[in-house]
Motif scaffolding. Sequence first.
Motif, PDB file in Angstrom:
ATOM      1  N   ILE A   1      -8.805  -6.888  15.936  1.00  0.00           N
ATOM      2  CA  ILE A   1      -9.352  -8.064  15.254  1.00  0.00           C
ATOM      3  C   ILE A   1      -9.061  -7.994  13.758  1.00  0.00           C
ATOM      4  O   ILE A   1      -8.770  -9.014  13.122  1.00  0.00           O
ATOM      5  CB  ILE A   1     -10.865  -8.205  15.519  1.00  0.00           C
ATOM      6  N   ARG A   2      -9.102  -6.799  13.175  1.00  0.00           N
ATOM      7  CA  ARG A   2      -8.755  -6.636  11.755  1.00  0.00           C
ATOM      8  C   ARG A   2      -7.325  -7.101  11.500  1.00  0.00           C
ATOM      9  O   ARG A   2      -7.047  -7.811  10.525  1.00  0.00           O
ATOM     10  CB  ARG A   2      -8.907  -5.161  11.341  1.00  0.00           C
ATOM     11  N   THR A   3      -6.426  -6.757  12.399  1.00  0.00           N
ATOM     12  CA  THR A   3      -5.034  -7.185  12.265  1.00  0.00           C
ATOM     13  C   THR A   3      -4.917  -8.702  12.366  1.00  0.00           C
ATOM     14  O   THR A   3      -4.175  -9.329  11.606  1.00  0.00           O
ATOM     15  CB  THR A   3      -4.169  -6.514  13.349  1.00  0.00           C
TER      16      THR A   3
ATOM     17  N   SER B   1       0.842  -1.188   0.000  1.00  0.00           N
ATOM     18  CA  SER B   1       0.000   0.000   0.000  1.00  0.00           C
ATOM     19  C   SER B   1       0.879   1.241   0.000  1.00  0.00           C
ATOM     20  O   SER B   1       1.913   1.289   0.652  1.00  0.00           O
ATOM     21  CB  SER B   1      -0.887  -0.016   1.239  1.00  0.00           C
ATOM     22  N   ARG B   2       0.460   2.236  -0.714  1.00  0.00           N
ATOM     23  CA  ARG B   2       1.236   3.483  -0.749  1.00  0.00           C
ATOM     24  C   ARG B   2       0.759   4.468   0.314  1.00  0.00           C
ATOM     25  O   ARG B   2       1.281   5.541   0.446  1.00  0.00           O
ATOM     26  CB  ARG B   2       1.139   4.108  -2.127  1.00  0.00           C
ATOM     27  N   SER B   3      -0.263   4.069   1.053  1.00  0.00           N
ATOM     28  CA  SER B   3      -0.763   4.959   2.103  1.00  0.00           C
ATOM     29  C   SER B   3      -0.098   4.616   3.423  1.00  0.00           C
ATOM     30  O   SER B   3       0.602   3.618   3.550  1.00  0.00           O
ATOM     31  CB  SER B   3      -2.276   4.836   2.225  1.00  0.00           C
ATOM     32  N   ASN B   4      -0.336   5.439   4.380  1.00  0.00           N
ATOM     33  CA  ASN B   4       0.219   5.227   5.714  1.00  0.00           C
ATOM     34  C   ASN B   4      -0.816   4.615   6.651  1.00  0.00           C
ATOM     35  O   ASN B   4      -0.719   4.783   7.858  1.00  0.00           O
ATOM     36  CB  ASN B   4       0.702   6.558   6.303  1.00  0.00           C
ATOM     37  N   PHE B   5      -1.795   3.897   6.096  1.00  0.00           N
ATOM     38  CA  PHE B   5      -2.886   3.385   6.915  1.00  0.00           C
ATOM     39  C   PHE B   5      -2.398   2.498   8.048  1.00  0.00           C
ATOM     40  O   PHE B   5      -2.820   2.646   9.189  1.00  0.00           O
ATOM     41  CB  PHE B   5      -3.912   2.635   6.064  1.00  0.00           C
ATOM     42  N   GLU B   6      -1.528   1.549   7.751  1.00  0.00           N
ATOM     43  CA  GLU B   6      -1.066   0.617   8.786  1.00  0.00           C
ATOM     44  C   GLU B   6      -0.271   1.342   9.871  1.00  0.00           C
ATOM     45  O   GLU B   6      -0.389   1.017  11.044  1.00  0.00           O
ATOM     46  CB  GLU B   6      -0.243  -0.522   8.186  1.00  0.00           C
TER      47      GLU B   6
ATOM     48  N   TRP C   1      -1.457   1.536  13.707  1.00  0.00           N
ATOM     49  CA  TRP C   1      -0.543   1.175  14.797  1.00  0.00           C
ATOM     50  C   TRP C   1      -0.483   2.301  15.830  1.00  0.00           C
ATOM     51  O   TRP C   1      -0.570   2.065  17.039  1.00  0.00           O
ATOM     52  CB  TRP C   1       0.854   0.893  14.221  1.00  0.00           C
ATOM     53  N   LEU C   2      -0.356   3.538  15.352  1.00  0.00           N
ATOM     54  CA  LEU C   2      -0.303   4.690  16.241  1.00  0.00           C
ATOM     55  C   LEU C   2      -1.619   4.859  17.001  1.00  0.00           C
ATOM     56  O   LEU C   2      -1.630   5.148  18.207  1.00  0.00           O
ATOM     57  CB  LEU C   2       0.008   5.944  15.431  1.00  0.00           C
ATOM     58  N   PHE C   3      -2.746   4.656  16.317  1.00  0.00           N
ATOM     59  CA  PHE C   3      -4.059   4.737  16.964  1.00  0.00           C
ATOM     60  C   PHE C   3      -4.163   3.740  18.102  1.00  0.00           C
ATOM     61  O   PHE C   3      -4.704   4.054  19.170  1.00  0.00           O
ATOM     62  CB  PHE C   3      -5.178   4.496  15.945  1.00  0.00           C
ATOM     63  N   MET C   4      -3.675   2.522  17.889  1.00  0.00           N
ATOM     64  CA  MET C   4      -3.748   1.493  18.935  1.00  0.00           C
ATOM     65  C   MET C   4      -2.993   1.947  20.182  1.00  0.00           C
ATOM     66  O   MET C   4      -3.462   1.742  21.309  1.00  0.00           O
ATOM     67  CB  MET C   4      -3.176   0.166  18.426  1.00  0.00           C
ATOM     68  N   ARG C   5      -1.847   2.539  20.021  1.00  0.00           N
ATOM     69  CA  ARG C   5      -1.057   2.976  21.177  1.00  0.00           C
ATOM     70  C   ARG C   5      -1.735   4.141  21.897  1.00  0.00           C
ATOM     71  O   ARG C   5      -1.869   4.138  23.115  1.00  0.00           O
ATOM     72  CB  ARG C   5       0.359   3.383  20.755  1.00  0.00           C
ATOM     73  N   LEU C   6      -2.162   5.134  21.139  1.00  0.00           N
ATOM     74  CA  LEU C   6      -2.774   6.316  21.758  1.00  0.00           C
ATOM     75  C   LEU C   6      -4.136   5.996  22.367  1.00  0.00           C
ATOM     76  O   LEU C   6      -4.445   6.430  23.480  1.00  0.00           O
ATOM     77  CB  LEU C   6      -2.892   7.445  20.734  1.00  0.00           C
TER      78      LEU C   6
END
Length: 161
Positions: free
Chosen positions: A103-105, A30-35, A39-44
């Motif tokens: 769960i998506r991961t 993917s060329r986006s930074n979604f993952e 990952w950052l969302f999970m931590r915050l």
Amino acid sequence: MSTPLKTKIQVPRSRDLEVNGVKYNRSGASRSNFEMLAWLFMRLSGIVLVVLVFGHLFVNLMVGDGVHAIDFGFVGGKWANPFWQVWDLVMLWLAMLHGTNGIRTIIDDYAERSGTRFWLKVLLFLSSGFVIFLGTLVIFTFDPCPASADPELLASFCPAA
């Protein structure tokens, strides 16, 4: 001395990964930074959820009469205050989005076929959206003091009681 065995290990999630006769048909990079953002969302969100959940537990279990005070009237009185409505709403949304992302991961890591991954994610997102919608609806439409109720059955904080 024996010579070390040289084995070629395929890169996980490569396009042509085949293990035990099962081909993993992964899409390209993917060329986006979604993952990275996920990952950052999970931590915050995890940090914020710790504060929200422990605040929720402290108020519900430690303040006042503790667990013995939790009943319909307690929840009704708490949700009569917009602060607690927003607190519980943020906790609901963050918990559901945090869990859905986790769960998506797991689905991405363990579902072998693209079709299986797709349908599992569809079910996950639909169920998560339904719980978020229903929880939000309950928080904002909950009325502990219905106008047509018997005044003797109303909680003490209701105007008719």
